[in-house]
Design a protein around this motif. Structure first.
Motif, mmCIF file in Angstrom:
data_model
loop_
_atom_site.group_PDB
_atom_site.id
_atom_site.type_symbol
_atom_site.label_atom_id
_atom_site.label_comp_id
_atom_site.label_asym_id
_atom_site.label_seq_id
_atom_site.Cartn_x
_atom_site.Cartn_y
_atom_site.Cartn_z
ATOM 1 N N THR A 348 -5.828 10.146 -19.644
ATOM 2 C CA THR A 348 -4.411 9.842 -19.911
ATOM 3 C C THR A 348 -3.820 8.954 -18.822
ATOM 4 O O THR A 348 -2.618 8.717 -18.810
ATOM 5 N N GLY A 349 -4.623 8.454 -17.927
ATOM 6 C CA GLY A 349 -4.068 7.531 -16.946
ATOM 7 C C GLY A 349 -5.024 7.197 -15.826
ATOM 8 O O GLY A 349 -5.453 6.058 -15.661
ATOM 9 N N TYR A 350 -5.384 8.222 -15.087
ATOM 10 C CA TYR A 350 -6.128 8.007 -13.850
ATOM 11 C C TYR A 350 -7.443 7.254 -14.062
ATOM 12 O O TYR A 350 -7.705 6.242 -13.401
ATOM 13 N N ALA A 351 -8.240 7.727 -15.026
ATOM 14 C CA ALA A 351 -9.587 7.167 -15.187
ATOM 15 C C ALA A 351 -9.533 5.704 -15.605
ATOM 16 O O ALA A 351 -10.210 4.852 -15.018
ATOM 17 N N GLY A 352 -8.693 5.415 -16.601
ATOM 18 C CA GLY A 352 -8.601 4.046 -17.088
ATOM 19 C C GLY A 352 -8.074 3.099 -16.041
ATOM 20 O O GLY A 352 -8.575 1.985 -15.862
ATOM 21 N N ALA A 353 -7.056 3.565 -15.337
ATOM 22 C CA ALA A 353 -6.461 2.720 -14.296
ATOM 23 C C ALA A 353 -7.487 2.451 -13.207
ATOM 24 O O ALA A 353 -7.621 1.328 -12.711
ATOM 25 N N GLN A 354 -8.223 3.490 -12.866
ATOM 26 C CA GLN A 354 -9.203 3.300 -11.806
ATOM 27 C C GLN A 354 -10.289 2.296 -12.207
ATOM 28 O O GLN A 354 -10.640 1.429 -11.418
ATOM 29 N N SER A 355 -10.779 2.399 -13.447
ATOM 30 C CA SER A 355 -11.809 1.424 -13.832
ATOM 31 C C SER A 355 -11.226 0.022 -13.811
ATOM 32 O O SER A 355 -11.893 -0.925 -13.399
ATOM 33 N N PHE A 356 -9.985 -0.088 -14.258
ATOM 34 C CA PHE A 356 -9.356 -1.406 -14.273
ATOM 35 C C PHE A 356 -9.272 -1.976 -12.850
ATOM 36 O O PHE A 356 -9.621 -3.128 -12.595
ATOM 37 N N ILE A 357 -8.837 -1.142 -11.948
ATOM 38 C CA ILE A 357 -8.683 -1.574 -10.550
ATOM 39 C C ILE A 357 -10.051 -1.921 -9.946
ATOM 40 O O ILE A 357 -10.224 -2.941 -9.290
ATOM 41 N N GLU A 358 -11.021 -1.055 -10.219
ATOM 42 C CA GLU A 358 -12.335 -1.282 -9.606
ATOM 43 C C GLU A 358 -13.008 -2.529 -10.168
ATOM 44 O O GLU A 358 -13.744 -3.209 -9.458
ATOM 45 N N ASN A 359 -12.725 -2.831 -11.409
ATOM 46 C CA ASN A 359 -13.303 -4.048 -11.983
ATOM 47 C C ASN A 359 -12.815 -5.280 -11.218
ATOM 48 O O ASN A 359 -13.569 -6.194 -10.939
ATOM 49 N N ILE A 360 -11.552 -5.250 -10.848
ATOM 50 C CA ILE A 360 -10.999 -6.407 -10.142
ATOM 51 C C ILE A 360 -11.263 -6.347 -8.643
ATOM 52 O O ILE A 360 -11.700 -7.310 -8.020
ATOM 53 N N ARG A 524 -3.893 -2.188 0.785
ATOM 54 C CA ARG A 524 -4.759 -1.116 0.281
ATOM 55 C C ARG A 524 -4.058 -0.453 -0.897
ATOM 56 O O ARG A 524 -2.835 -0.300 -0.890
ATOM 57 N N VAL A 525 -4.850 -0.024 -1.873
ATOM 58 C CA VAL A 525 -4.263 0.584 -3.062
ATOM 59 C C VAL A 525 -4.449 2.104 -3.029
ATOM 60 O O VAL A 525 -5.537 2.600 -2.729
ATOM 61 N N TYR A 526 -3.380 2.797 -3.322
ATOM 62 C CA TYR A 526 -3.456 4.252 -3.477
ATOM 63 C C TYR A 526 -3.074 4.580 -4.909
ATOM 64 O O TYR A 526 -1.977 4.243 -5.355
ATOM 65 N N LEU A 527 -3.996 5.202 -5.610
ATOM 66 C CA LEU A 527 -3.736 5.577 -6.989
ATOM 67 C C LEU A 527 -3.456 7.082 -7.015
ATOM 68 O O LEU A 527 -4.319 7.889 -6.692
ATOM 69 N N LEU A 528 -2.225 7.424 -7.368
ATOM 70 C CA LEU A 528 -1.852 8.835 -7.319
ATOM 71 C C LEU A 528 -2.661 9.649 -8.325
ATOM 72 O O LEU A 528 -2.969 9.174 -9.409
ATOM 73 N N SER A 529 -2.972 10.855 -7.920
ATOM 74 C CA SER A 529 -3.817 11.696 -8.767
ATOM 75 C C SER A 529 -3.185 13.073 -8.915
ATOM 76 O O SER A 529 -2.937 13.759 -7.935
ATOM 77 N N GLU A 530 -2.958 13.448 -10.174
ATOM 78 C CA GLU A 530 -2.207 14.683 -10.404
ATOM 79 C C GLU A 530 -3.018 15.973 -10.330
ATOM 80 O O GLU A 530 -2.456 17.038 -10.172
ATOM 81 N N ARG A 531 -4.341 15.836 -10.516
ATOM 82 C CA ARG A 531 -5.118 17.075 -10.562
ATOM 83 C C ARG A 531 -6.138 17.112 -9.429
ATOM 84 O O ARG A 531 -6.640 16.073 -9.006
ATOM 85 N N ALA A 532 -6.452 18.349 -9.036
ATOM 86 C CA ALA A 532 -7.239 18.545 -7.823
ATOM 87 C C ALA A 532 -8.608 17.863 -7.850
ATOM 88 O O ALA A 532 -9.065 17.347 -6.847
ATOM 89 N N ASN A 533 -9.259 17.882 -9.002
ATOM 90 C CA ASN A 533 -10.614 17.317 -9.004
ATOM 91 C C ASN A 533 -10.787 16.245 -10.083
ATOM 92 O O ASN A 533 -11.856 16.078 -10.663
ATOM 93 N N GLU A 534 -9.703 15.517 -10.296
ATOM 94 C CA GLU A 534 -9.723 14.431 -11.259
ATOM 95 C C GLU A 534 -10.795 13.404 -10.877
ATOM 96 O O GLU A 534 -11.556 12.920 -11.696
#
Ligand SMILES: Cc1cc2nc3c(=O)[nH]c(=O)nc-3n(C[C@H](O)[C@H](O)[C@H](O)COP(=O)(O)O)c2cc1C
Ligand code: SF4
Ligand code: FES
Lengths: 861, 154, 420
Positions: A348-360, A524-534
């Motif tokens: 719902t957010g974290y995973a997709g955003a992270q792949s997007f960021i890591e791709n770039i 530096r990018v910080y991607l907020l993460s809502e769950r402990a082991n996301e």
């Protein structure tokens, strides 16, 4: 290098520290009360007075900076006399209620009186008394015991930055109060409780329930609530957690905690916890034995797999479960059920955003050290309030401001409003334009560094006229230019990205803009993460397209490595995402589902559709610690052991792998253990004796975790990629989606509130947090309240195209005039029930923006 | 809510200092004038306009003796009883205010016309005993003179 | 002696800039602006000017520290808190001669390269606030304040910051805290305000009277100035005399005037020809003196040699009708009320002392109370964060030292024999 002489002993010092620190470094104890290593120096209590040669007056060791050649005495007859005198002063108005006071046994005043001896009781007058304040549900203040050391206030104002309590009055009448004088209106971090040396400010949670010396065990583990992964110490008595405290010196949170971490532990002992497996018979749950339940699950899953193939089964993993649980979960899905249909709420957010960021920006681009934020000179905050989503990370931003750094925010960030932020508040739905404007202007002042040509080509495509933009966004030119000046002048900047941005219209394009800005300022990018082991569950391969260690399942060479290790074959096509699972279940293509520690009914948009979809399954098994709304739809419910009841590891947003430890005993099985049992019943042997064995396998198969052991982790610095190999160097095309700009008009729109006091629904099982924030509310601005003649507490019906909720109203001037903010934490009142699933085509994150809301007064609830 | 004029006044004060926080004491004076005393609303108003947490504003204000921490009468009689005034009869004047006006130290008379605040030295020792009524100095006080003075305040 | 500080104050319009200029005001300023800041400090050094706020610190030294700190902006703060009981010497300058202070501050600001000044004015002087505000506005209008002072490339901005009833805010670091919008509690020193003061910048805090000497020093030169009054501590000095005295008031006399002369020669002696019992020579925090110890030159250097201190030069005269236990009690009530609460000995000790004195005063004192008073004040003395606590302890110690029988009498006779 300087040398001081304390009590005849020469002490060499690297730099001129205080005499107190110098003494401590040499193991010499000097009594203190107002001193606290986390806080600014104060010098008020006067207990640390020492004799210094060539100085006529006694000096406070806690404030005096040592100088070369200084000769100091810390224990003399005179000083003992002085300290006795000071303790006498402290006691004349202090109640002598140690036998009753919960602090007894760890009270610094009591210990000092013990050491330096009580005075003879020469005070004949009546003591000044202040009644105990029990107005607050969580914090009890006993100001009669206050010694005015101001540690709590220095903590609240100077370190936590909440400034919710203050010393009021002066002289002998000084004491500590929150604004109301009674109940707190604060962040409930409880850090004031941590630093109070006496029993003046204490937690009500364990009031009169134990004495400090009855705690036999202090178990160090990781907080269950968010992606920061704070170290917490659980103090346990008779298998009940009595208190949670931080540890000074711990890497992530160094002595600090937030409300959830400190006061949210009570869910563990909640009476509603599931105790035995449940099997639904004729629509009603009946308790069952483990054997019965597990063989049922095994048989039904086998039926589905054998009847329809692995593609007809799916599993949802959990960001609250350990790496070990999640590793076994995906292994179970892949090896036993033969499917890549594995996903989680991270989608719902974290995973997709992270792949997007890591791709770039490259693998691990979001793995930055949280504490480093405070050393930035500029922190740009986008996508919501980091101080509520990841409170301890929020503190680092506040600390940055405290050190003179500039805080820049896109939108109003409530938790930073007292930290002199430069704010740009774009009009509703114009955030994209504003980001374009910022990027455009930066482009004019900064040179493209040339390190990422593909990205630069994309950036060059941007062409807009910033003047119009500023006008359309409704920000002043002066503010815009000031903002830009700070941003472009940054030497060591950081950008924080929160979920509000990721779940908005055109989020992939916004992410692209933010990353481009970051690229230009070299931040530096910080991607907020809502769950402990996301993060951990992603690393463990609980995604439809990657194997443990973030190895894409589509690459044969990666797949082969796991196939060899597991002696199996893995489907070469990525599986279904969590949203696709719901669709497939709804259409009947998916037959069976295994959900571990997740409540998709609650955490996915269109709750009604999810409900229908799950009901449409042939077989649903839910494994959890509570009977959730999703669990109620299951055919079999399996109770698992939860946080504090098992061993394992979590990976935080920095990619720091940390040990989770068992603190209390409870009957039952860990998630991985249950899965192993099911596997066994399906004829596949998962022979793990304990979590460590699983971890050893992880470190064997996952290149990210290579050679990592529990022993290494203990040392506290197990950061990803651990001795890892660089991952795919191939950069895929940068595709982003801009979306259509909505015209706000004078309509109302839905907003998702992310309260500090809750995280998912777990926190609502902790009574303290529930006391602080007891129910779902619809928070509106004063102007909306006026327009609809609503006052706080009135009931409203909030309706969208997807559903309707009846909620009490709260009014808050920090809320945008066109938004109705709703939390997603309370069962039966989930905000996702109001949200249709429309996703960003690239990140797949649902769009929770631009959802029109109809508001009406409601008398029926 | 602060009046438009008060907001302007606070903004003008703010401009005299390098930080918003430094404008706190004078802004509290303005709010006190507007609200009559430092009610929770007064603190909230100051807190909003200067961007200072309200608990802090309250903590700061309560340090100072001359702010009005509770509702007061229409006029505030601030009588000095420190040594120079005391040895020249200030205490008798306290009794006089009590008997003649039902004014207790720290209290307000039944009509809400006067509140009495006992002051530390107000810098009028050479003309002791002395008092301030609101912002006006009165010196060389006698019982008769006090009657005359207080007659002017409604 | 020619009046410097109180010059022209009998003129009812003395606070007006026109009147001030007519009487020669604002003439030192252009003269000062012709000098190098270093040269002005040199003059001040030659003048031997010491701070008039109570501690008597050499002004030139403080200014040199602040000037040599490379940080900017620097701040000049005028201490107009005048809280020491018995003190009302700064008030006539503030109310009747505000431009003298303003001119002094502009000169000081220029010397220090401080471009911002604040007058920290006690809340108890509302009238002075209005007068100063008006005078500052006039000075702006006349080009003495603002961006281009007297047409030169010199800027200085000045504003009044009003306190709100806290004696401790007279202490310079507490004053800075209060200026910055905080509770007025003293700060840890070092760092000293000259390096890290207001808004963390180099800051000079000087008393009203101190700064008001500047125009005169520029006018007559440091050398000539140093010839006025005590050689170690020269200049004109404001003494404010109150209590049982024929002619109370503020007197401008050469520094070092003998206390006895102030009382008997200048102020006309004890009120109504009464008999002197005790004198507090420098404000309530300074040690009380019995009638046989008044032959002392009232300056910073000599008073300590005579068992007291110059303090703020606030002389409180008490005749035989005064109960000294009561005065001591009232003084401690003051200290208890004004203790900021930061440090333990002062916060708890002042109240304790007050309560013991209270019971002695009202007749319920017990044997051993005097020893208890001495022991408790001993536990305060030298252990507090700032001098306020020491002041409180010293009051008790000195009253007992000089008037012990009166305390004993109160305990023995269960009350005051002076009570009618
Ligand atoms: C408790 C206390 C109260 C003080 N009150 C005042 C005061 O009211 N006015 C003042 O000028 N100095 C006062 N001082 C002295 C100041 O701290 C400081 O020394 C003085 O303002 C420096 O100015 P000067 O060098 O011109 O005297 C006080 C000091 C203490 C310790
Ligand atoms: S001595 Fe201590 S409590 Fe007293 S005023 Fe000074 S710092 Fe405050
Ligand atoms: S510890 Fe040094 S004064 Fe309190």
């Amino acid at each position: 290098m300087i040398t001081v002489n304390i009590n005849g002993k020469d002490i060499k010092l690297e730099k001129a520290v205080t005499v107190l620190e110098a003494a401590r470094s040499a193991g010499i104890k000097i009594p203190t009360l107002c001193y606290h290593e986390q806080l600014e120096k104060y010098g008020g209590c006067r207990l640390c007075l020492v004799e210094v040669e060539k100085m006529p007056r006694l000096q406070t060791a806690c404030t005096l900076i040592s100088a070369d050649g200084m000769v100091i005495r810390t224990e003399t007859e005179q000083l003992a006399e002085v300290r006795r005198g000071i303790l006498e002063f402290l006691l004349i108005n202090h109640p002598l209620d140690c036998p009753y006071c919960d602090k007894a046994g760890e009270c610094e005043l009591q210990d000092l009186v013990e050491k330096y001896g009580t005075a003879k009781g020469r005070y004949m007058e009546k003591k000044r008394t202040v009644p105990e304040s029990l107005e607050d549900p969580v914090i009890v203040r006993n100001m009669g015991r206050c010694i005015a050391c101001t540690r709590c206030v220095r903590m609240c104002e100077g370190v936590q930055g909440a400034s919710a309590i203050a010393v009021i009055n002066r002289g002998g009448h000084s004491h500590i109060e929150p604004f109301s004088g009674g109940r707190y209106d604060c962040e409930y971090c409880g850090n004031c409780v941590s630093v109070c040396p006496v029993g003046a400010i204490m937690s009500r949670l364990h009031r009169h329930s134990y004495r400090p010396w009855q705690v036999k065990e202090n178990i160090e583990t990781v907080c269950p609530y968010c992606g920061v992964g704070c170290t917490v110490i659980l103090q346990v008595r008779d298998d009940v957690i009595k208190r949670v405290v931080p540890r000074i010196g711990s890497v992530v949170n160094n002595g600090m905690l937030c409300s959830r971490g400190r006061f949210g532990y009570e869910f563990v002992g909640n009476r509603e916890r599931l105790t035995s497996p449940l099997i639904k018979k004729n629509g009603v749950f009946e308790e069952a034995t483990w054997e019965e339940a597990i063989s049922l699950v095994a048989n039904r899953l086998k039926e589905a797999r054998d009847g329809y193939g692995g593609a007809a089964v799916a599993g949802i993993a959990s960001p609250r479960c350990t790496n070990e649980d999640n590793f076994i979960f995906q292994k179970f899905m892949r090896v036993v059920l033969g499917t890549n249909n594995i996903d989680s709420s991270a989608r719902t957010g974290y995973a997709g955003a992270q792949s997007f960021i890591e791709n770039i920006s490259g693998q691990g681009a979001t793995a930055n050290i949280i504490a480093g934020l405070s050393n930035s000179d500029v922190v740009l905050v986008t996508g919501g309030d980091p101080t509520t989503v990841n409170p301890i990370l929020g503190l680092q931003i506040r600390s940055c401001a405290g050190k003179g750094g500039n805080i820049l925010t896109v939108g109003h960030v409530r938790g930073l409003r007292h930290f002199n932020p430069a704010e740009l508040r774009p009009a509703l739905f114009t955030e994209t334009l504003l980001l374009e404007g910022i990027l455009h202007s930066l482009k004019n002042t900064k040179e493209l560094p040339g390190s990422n040509p593909k990205f630069e080509a994309k950036i060059r495509e941007l062409n807009i006229s910033p003047e119009d933009i500023i006008k359309t966004c409704g920000v002043s030119e002066e503010d815009f230019n000031g903002f830009l000046k700070k941003l472009s002048g940054a030497a060591n900047p950081a950008i924080v990205i929160g979920k509000e941005l990721i779940q908005s219209i055109g989020s992939s394009y916004k992410l692209f803009l933010v990353l481009a800005i970051n690229y230009l300022i070299n931040g530096r990018v910080y991607l907020l993460s809502e769950r402990a082991n996301e993060q951990g569950l992603i690393d463990m391969g609980c995604t439809p397209d990657s194997l443990p260690g973030c190895r894409p399942v589509a690459y044969a060479e990666f797949r082969r490595r796991y196939e060899t290790a597991w002696k199996t074959t893995i489907p070469d096509k990525p599986g279904l995402s969590i949203f696709e699972m719901m669709d497939s279940a709804g259409s009947g293509a998916l037959k069976a589902m295994y959900i571990m520690g997740e409540n998709p009914l609650f955490n996915l948009p269109e709750s009604h559709a999810s409900e229908a979809a799950l009901k449409n399954l042939d077989f649903l098994v839910v494994q959890d610690i509570f009977l959730t709304e999703t669990g109620k739809l299951a055919d079999v419910v399996l109770p698992s052991l939860g946080w504090s009841e098992k061993e394992g590891t979590f990976t935080n947003m920095e990619r720091r792998i940390q040990r989770l430890r068992k603190a209390v005993y409870r009957d039952g099985m860990e998630d991985w253990k249950i899965l192993s049992e099911v596997a066994k019943n399906m004829g596949v042997k998962f022979n793990y004796a304990d979590a460590e064995e699983i971890f050893n396998e992880i470190s064997r198969v996952s290149p990210l975790h290579r050679d990592l052991t529990y022993n290494e982790i203990e040392k506290g610095n197990a950061l990803y990629p651990y001795k890892g190999e660089p991952l795919r160097g191939v950069m895929e095309d940068i595709v982003s989606h801009k979306g259509d700009r909505l015209d706000a008009g004078d309509k109302l729109y839905l907003g998702l509130e992310r309260p500090l006091f809750h995280s998912g629904t777990l926190s609502t099982k902790a009574s303290a947090l529930l006391h602080i924030y007891p129910e779902a509310v619809a928070t509106i601005s004063p102007s909306t309240a006026e327009k609809f003649s609503l006052k706080p507490g009135d009931k409203v019906r909030v309706t969208t195209g997807a559903g309707s909720l009846s909620l009490p109203v709260a009014v808050d001037d920090a809320v945008h005039g066109s938004l109705v903010m709703i939390t997603n934490n309370f069962e039966g009142k989930g905000a996702f029930a109001l949200i249709k699933y429309i996703a960003d085509p690239v990140t797949k994150a649902p769009v929770i923006e631009g959802i029109e809301v109809h508001l009406e007064k409601d008398g029926t609830v | 809510m602060l009046s438009e004029a008060a907001i302007k006044e606070i903004e003008a004060i703010r401009a005299k200092y390098p930080t918003a926080r430094a404008a706190l004491l004078p802004a509290i004076y303005v709010a006190q004038r507007e609200f009559g005393w430092l009610s929770p609303e007064a603190y909230e108003a100051v807190s909003d306009i200067l961007g200072i947490p309200k608990a802090i504003a309250r903590g700061v204000a309560t340090f100072y003796a001359m702010y009005r921490h509770r509702p007061m009468g229409r006029n505030v009689v601030q009588l000095c009883t420190n040594v120079s005034c005391m040895i020249l009869g200030a205490e008798k004047l306290v009794d006089f205010l009590k008997n003649r006006y039902s004014l207790e130290p720290g209290g307000t008379d039944p009509d809400g016309r006067f509140s009495l605040v006992i002051m530390e030295c107000i810098g009028a020792c050479g003309t002791a005993p002395a008092m301030l009524v609101n912002e006006d100095f009165y010196e060389n006080l006698t019982e008769k003179y006090i009657e005359e003075i207080l007659g002017k305040y409604k | 002696m020619e009046k410097v500080l109180l010059k022209n104050i009998d003129n009812p319009d003395s606070a007006d800039i026109g009147e001030y200029r007519k009487a020669g005001g604002y003439r030192s300023l252009p003269k000062a602006l012709e000098l190098e800041p270093k040269a002005i400090i040199e003059e001040v050094k030659k003048a031997g000017l010491r701070g008039r706020g109570g501690a008597g610190f050499p002004v030139a030294m403080k200014w040199t520290f602040a000037s040599s700190d490379p940080k900017f902006p620097k701040y000049l703060l005028c201490n107009a808190d005048e809280g020491e009981p018995g003190t009302f010497k700064d008030r006539p300058i503030l109310e009747k001669n505000p431009h003298l202070l303003i001119e002094g501050m502009i000169i000081s600001g220029y010397t220090l390269k401080a471009e911002y000044g604040y007058i920290y004015l006690r809340g108890e002087y509302p009238e002075a606030k209005h007068i100063l505000d008006k005078a500052i506005a006039q000075a702006y209008e006349n080009g003495f304040l603002g961006e281009k002072i007297a047409g030169k490339d010199v800027r200085f901005h000045l504003a009044v910051h009003q306190g709100a009833g806290a004696y401790i805010c007279g202490e310079e670091t507490a004053l800075i805290e209060s200026l910055e919008g905080d509770r007025g509690q003293p700060r840890i020193k070092p760092p000293f305000p000259v390096n890290v003061g207001a808004f963390s910048m180099p800051t000079v805090v000087n008393n009203v009277e101190t700064l008001s000497n500047l125009p005169y020093i520029i006018e007559i030169g440091g050398e000539a100035y140093s010839k006025i009054g005590s050689p170690d501590c020269p200049g004109p000095k404001l003494y404010c005399v109150s209590g049982h005295i024929e002619k109370p008031g503020v007197y401008e006399l050469p520094m070092g005037t003998i206390l006895k002369d102030i009382i008997y020669t200048h102020c006309g002696g004890i009120k109504g020809g009464g008999k002197l019992k005790a004198v507090i020579p420098g404000g309530i925090s300074t040690p009380v003196l019995p009638p046989d110890k008044l032959d002392c030159p009232m300056d910073f250097v000599n008073m300590p040699k005579h068992g007291s201190m110059l303090g703020s030069g606030a002389v409180i005269v008490m005749d035989e009708s005064v109960c000294l236990v009561k005065v001591c009690y009232r003084a401690l009530k003051f200290f208890e009320h004004e203790s900021c609460g930061k440090c333990t000995p002062c916060r708890e000790g002042t109240g304790w002392l007050r309560s013991i004195l209270g019971r002695i005063e009202d007749g319920s004192g017990v044997d051993g109370d005097i020893e208890l008073l001495l022991s408790v004040s001993g536990n305060i003395m030298g252990k507090t964060f700032c001098p306020l606590g020491d002041g409180a302890a010293s009051v008790v110690q000195n009253f007992i030292k000089h008037f012990r029988p009166e305390f004993e009498d109160h305990i023995k006779n269960a009350g005051c024999s002076l009570k009618n």
